[in-house]
Design a protein around this motif. Sequence first.
Motif, PDB file in Angstrom:
ATOM      1  N   PRO A  95       0.914  -1.349  -0.016  1.00  0.00           N
ATOM      2  CA  PRO A  95       0.007   0.062   0.017  1.00  0.00           C
ATOM      3  C   PRO A  95       0.769   1.370  -0.232  1.00  0.00           C
ATOM      4  N   VAL A  96       0.299   2.303  -0.659  1.00  0.00           N
ATOM      5  CA  VAL A  96       0.804   3.581  -0.483  1.00  0.00           C
ATOM      6  C   VAL A  96       0.733   4.397   1.107  1.00  0.00           C
ATOM      7  N   SER A  97       1.968   4.445   1.804  1.00  0.00           N
ATOM      8  CA  SER A  97       1.804   4.930   3.045  1.00  0.00           C
ATOM      9  C   SER A  97       3.246   5.595   3.246  1.00  0.00           C
ATOM     10  N   PRO A  98       3.245   6.365   4.258  1.00  0.00           N
ATOM     11  CA  PRO A  98       4.633   7.258   4.285  1.00  0.00           C
ATOM     12  C   PRO A  98       5.759   6.627   4.483  1.00  0.00           C
ATOM     13  N   LYS A  99       5.805   5.313   4.905  1.00  0.00           N
ATOM     14  CA  LYS A  99       6.952   4.598   5.232  1.00  0.00           C
ATOM     15  C   LYS A  99       7.473   4.022   4.038  1.00  0.00           C
ATOM     16  N   ASN A 100       6.600   3.928   3.120  1.00  0.00           N
ATOM     17  CA  ASN A 100       7.137   3.419   1.678  1.00  0.00           C
ATOM     18  C   ASN A 100       6.997   4.360   0.451  1.00  0.00           C
ATOM     19  N   TYR A 101       6.961   5.819   0.840  1.00  0.00           N
ATOM     20  CA  TYR A 101       6.734   6.640  -0.135  1.00  0.00           C
ATOM     21  C   TYR A 101       7.956   6.507  -1.235  1.00  0.00           C
ATOM     22  N   VAL A 102       8.984   6.417  -0.762  1.00  0.00           N
ATOM     23  CA  VAL A 102      10.444   6.222  -1.558  1.00  0.00           C
ATOM     24  C   VAL A 102       9.932   5.119  -2.579  1.00  0.00           C
ATOM     25  N   LEU A 103       9.511   4.019  -1.977  1.00  0.00           N
ATOM     26  CA  LEU A 103       9.458   2.976  -2.992  1.00  0.00           C
ATOM     27  C   LEU A 103       8.464   3.325  -4.165  1.00  0.00           C
ATOM     28  N   TRP A 104       7.435   4.145  -3.971  1.00  0.00           N
ATOM     29  CA  TRP A 104       6.425   4.569  -4.976  1.00  0.00           C
ATOM     30  C   TRP A 104       6.682   5.608  -5.874  1.00  0.00           C
TER      31      TRP A 104
END
Length: 134
Positions: A95-104
């Motif tokens: 899911p798109v979440s603050p902890k994986n913004y870099v990934l997205w």
Amino acid sequence: MKLLLSIWLLMFSFGLLANETYQFDSGVQEKTYREIISELRCPKCQNQSIADSDAPLSEDLRYIVYQKLKAGETKATILQYMQDRYGDFVLYDPPVSPKNYVLWFMPIIVFLIIIAALVTKVGKRKLKPEAEEI
């Protein structure tokens, strides 16, 4: 020699047939099971789904999914359980979440930086005037 080879092949084929023969209540339940195990990444293998992996951990995860489906849990609750237990990494589509913004968003940011660098470089180029003939 042929007898030993035949015996070995026979034993190997029985080993393949013995893998996970789960009984489902309906075709829909089996289809849901196949979808879930295809959407979950093996925490050990990292580049395979638990459907494709032969790791013992994947076998355990497939069995957990089977048990939860038999208990009447939905696909969403099973995926949430796996995500809570193993983190976002276990999902192929996190899911798109603050902890994986870099990934997205990092691929988009890198692409924009490259475009900006190209535009800047091409914009600074000057055309050389052609030499005048005398």
